[in-house]
Design an enzyme around this catalytic site. Structure first.
Site, PDB file in Angstrom:
ATOM      1  N   GLU A  80       0.840  -1.202   0.000  1.00  0.00           N
ATOM      2  CA  GLU A  80       0.000   0.000   0.000  1.00  0.00           C
ATOM      3  C   GLU A  80       0.871   1.246   0.000  1.00  0.00           C
ATOM      4  O   GLU A  80       0.404   2.341   0.274  1.00  0.00           O
ATOM      5  CB  GLU A  80      -0.995  -0.009   1.153  1.00  0.00           C
ATOM      6  N   CYS A 112      -3.395  -4.434   3.922  1.00  0.00           N
ATOM      7  CA  CYS A 112      -2.280  -5.259   4.404  1.00  0.00           C
ATOM      8  C   CYS A 112      -2.244  -6.668   3.825  1.00  0.00           C
ATOM      9  O   CYS A 112      -1.369  -7.453   4.196  1.00  0.00           O
ATOM     10  CB  CYS A 112      -2.314  -5.347   5.925  1.00  0.00           C
ATOM     11  N   THR A 153       3.282   1.916  15.061  1.00  0.00           N
ATOM     12  CA  THR A 153       3.483   0.594  14.450  1.00  0.00           C
ATOM     13  C   THR A 153       3.813   0.624  12.953  1.00  0.00           C
ATOM     14  O   THR A 153       4.372  -0.361  12.446  1.00  0.00           O
ATOM     15  CB  THR A 153       2.218  -0.277  14.630  1.00  0.00           C
ATOM     16  N   ARG A 200     -11.823   1.374  17.239  1.00  0.00           N
ATOM     17  CA  ARG A 200     -12.107   0.025  17.743  1.00  0.00           C
ATOM     18  C   ARG A 200     -12.846  -0.843  16.728  1.00  0.00           C
ATOM     19  O   ARG A 200     -12.878  -2.064  16.856  1.00  0.00           O
ATOM     20  CB  ARG A 200     -12.913   0.112  19.044  1.00  0.00           C
ATOM     21  N   THR A 202     -11.874  -1.522  13.961  1.00  0.00           N
ATOM     22  CA  THR A 202     -10.885  -2.356  13.247  1.00  0.00           C
ATOM     23  C   THR A 202     -10.711  -3.719  13.923  1.00  0.00           C
ATOM     24  O   THR A 202     -10.136  -4.617  13.339  1.00  0.00           O
ATOM     25  CB  THR A 202      -9.496  -1.673  13.193  1.00  0.00           C
ATOM     26  N   HIS A 235      -1.782 -12.067  10.527  1.00  0.00           N
ATOM     27  CA  HIS A 235      -1.409 -10.679  10.279  1.00  0.00           C
ATOM     28  C   HIS A 235      -1.212  -9.977  11.616  1.00  0.00           C
ATOM     29  O   HIS A 235      -1.958 -10.210  12.574  1.00  0.00           O
ATOM     30  CB  HIS A 235      -2.482  -9.969   9.449  1.00  0.00           C
ATOM     31  N   ARG A 244      -4.331 -12.764  20.495  1.00  0.00           N
ATOM     32  CA  ARG A 244      -5.732 -13.074  20.856  1.00  0.00           C
ATOM     33  C   ARG A 244      -6.356 -14.002  19.826  1.00  0.00           C
ATOM     34  O   ARG A 244      -7.065 -14.947  20.174  1.00  0.00           O
ATOM     35  CB  ARG A 244      -6.544 -11.779  20.954  1.00  0.00           C
ATOM     36  N   ASN A 267       4.602  -3.008  12.238  1.00  0.00           N
ATOM     37  CA  ASN A 267       3.746  -3.649  11.239  1.00  0.00           C
ATOM     38  C   ASN A 267       4.305  -3.432   9.831  1.00  0.00           C
ATOM     39  O   ASN A 267       4.412  -2.298   9.382  1.00  0.00           O
ATOM     40  CB  ASN A 267       2.332  -3.045  11.357  1.00  0.00           C
TER      41      ASN A 267
END
Lengths: 350, 129
Positions: A80, A112, A153, A200, A202, A235, A244, A267
């Protein structure tokens, strides 16, 4: 047998710590580190961009593959942060590596997951018998607006994978599966320098829904469970999301920690899960199964299952490995001022 | 540099393509039409070795405008492992890290860009090994 016959990754030597960015904006560095589990990120050199990162990753992949670059029938770069809005990155990389002119080239975009898209299309070309070898690359020098949460990030790096068939295969592609919906969690409009995101939003509706659905989908399709895999790569926009996701799918720390590079790199966007895969291959033994699940905002996930072959032992040490590049003694920490200069965030006179 | 001037140099700037004399074996970079050692016109394309040793260098503190955000930077001449001499910037280092005799490897980097909307020029630089 069809799969990866060569792989390579590139990690720039420059870093900036979370503390240095937090100091600039008056944020609490400890709270940020506790939340995202990221401690520092890579920064591209002033003379580096997606093209030069893709070139280095591709060059390493060619060394491991041990093939003539002219035998590669397609080169796809997912990013990107392509340096040009109109003009492909792939032509520069292919010209510099001596792959031209008998080659099909395209640049991909899908936030991504553009890198795993490039890998997916390269793999399917070989599977369909269109060509002997094809290369897919995920690389980025990602953008984060100054002062935005993403600035902690958004990093730079990438990985390249050459797909082929026969006894050169290092990791057989067991299966692929994609899960995609129209979910606008993160975007950048044309001509705008920085992306925007839904905070949030996302998380659950975007990242977790797509990553978990793709992982469950490919495992169910193949009659496999988390216990069957040696490595799992998801990812990694930060470290807490993939950890998580891994736990919700039944994976243990031992399965995801090798591919979880983000605490020390940030990232890599299109290069994130591909570089996690590359780090896992660096560590893998013949027979190991690897699950890789990308995520691209917008939104979708590509899942791959790989089975590592004996040839990994012949090629692993031919070029620098991912964790060796991350831990290199040559790494250089930047001040925020140097970082702002490197990323051209300072307004200069023409 | 206008693209019309940059374009013809892509093989040498991207891939270090020079020439080698079929008669006396001399390697030339940039490529030549006639060997400057024996005068032969029988030359073949030759890709330079990618590693070498620094034989001299300078530190640029007052660069041209296009490079003013990169100062100070090092430009070195290295004797490559096949005998050719190559001039390039040494990147990813500070001037105090560079010494005559140190080994270098060629990497592919951005050299310059024509402002924010012009062409981006890529080519070779050195990094210390």
């Amino acid at each position: 047998m069809i799969g990866i016959i060569g792989y390579g990754s590139y990690v720039p030597i420059y870093r900036i710590k979370v503390e240095e960015i937090a100091r600039q904006w008056g944020d609490n560095a400890e709270a940020i580190k506790n939340g995202i589990k990221v401690y520092e990120k890579t920064v591209p050199g002033q003379d580096e961009d997606t093209i030069t990162i893709a070139y280095m990753a591709a060059k390493y992949a060619l060394v491991r593959a041990g093939i003539d670059p002219k035998e590669i029938g397609a080169l796809y770069i997912g990013s990107e942060s392509h340096p040009y809005a109109v003009k492909p990155s792939g032509t520069v990389v292919a010209e510099a590596l001596g792959m031209v002119p008998d080659i099909h080239i395209a640049d991909y975009e899908f936030a991504c997951k553009a890198g795993s898209e490039a890998m997916f299309v390269a793999y399917t070309h070989v599977k369909a018998g269109h060509m002997k070898y094809a290369m897919g690359i995920g690389a980025d020098t990602s953008q984060g607006a100054p002062g935005d949460a993403l600035e902690y990030t958004a990093a730079a790096g990438g990985s390249a994978f050459i797909f082929g068939k026969g006894d050169k295969v290092i990791a057989e592609v067991v299966d692929t599966y994609s899960y995609t919906t129209d979910t606008a969690d993160f975007w950048r409009r044309e001509t705008r320098p920085y992306p925007k995101h839904g905070g949030r939003f996302t998380g659950d509706p975007a990242y977790f829904h797509h990553v978990l659905s793709a992982a469950k989908g490919i495992m169910e399709k193949n009659g496999l469970t988390a216990k069957d895999f040696r490595y799992a790569v998801f990812h990694m926009p930060n470290a807490s999301f993939p950890m998580r996701a891994a736990r919700r799918l039944g994976f243990t720390k031992e399965q995801y920690e090798v591919g979880l590079i983000v605490p020390y790199t940030g990232n890599f966007y299109s290069g994130a899960s591909p570089t996690g895969l590359s780090a896992s291959l660096d560590d893998a033994k013949p027979g190991d199964l690897i699950l890789m699940v990308s995520f691209g905002s917008g939104a979708g996930s590509d899942a791959f299952i790989f089975r590592v072959t004996e040839r990994i032992n012949e090629v692993r040490d031919l070029v620098p490995k991912v964790w060796d590049q991350i831990r290199t003694p040559r790494k250089r920490y930047l001040t925020y001022g140097e970082y702002a200069k490197f990323r051209e965030k300072i307004l200069m006179n023409e | 540099m206008p693209i019309q001037r940059f374009y013809p140099h892509i093989p040498q700037r991207y891939r270090l393509e020079g020439t080698k004399c079929k008669k006396c074996g001399k390697v030339h970079f940039p490529p030549r039409q006639v060997c400057n050692s024996c005068g032969s016109k029988e030359l073949e394309p030759y890709r330079l070795a990618e590693e070498g040793e620094i034989i001299t260098y300078t530190v640029v503190y007052t660069p041209p405008d296009d490079f003013k955000t990169k100062k100070p930077y090092v430009v070195a001449i290295a004797k490559m492992d096949d005998g050719a001499k190559l001039t390039a910037q040494v990147t990813d280092c500070t001037p105090d890290e560079v010494e005559i005799g140190k080994r270098v490897r060629v990497v592919f980097r951005k050299i310059n860009a024509e402002g924010k909307s012009g062409i981006i020029e890529y080519g070779y630089k050195f990094v210390l090994i």
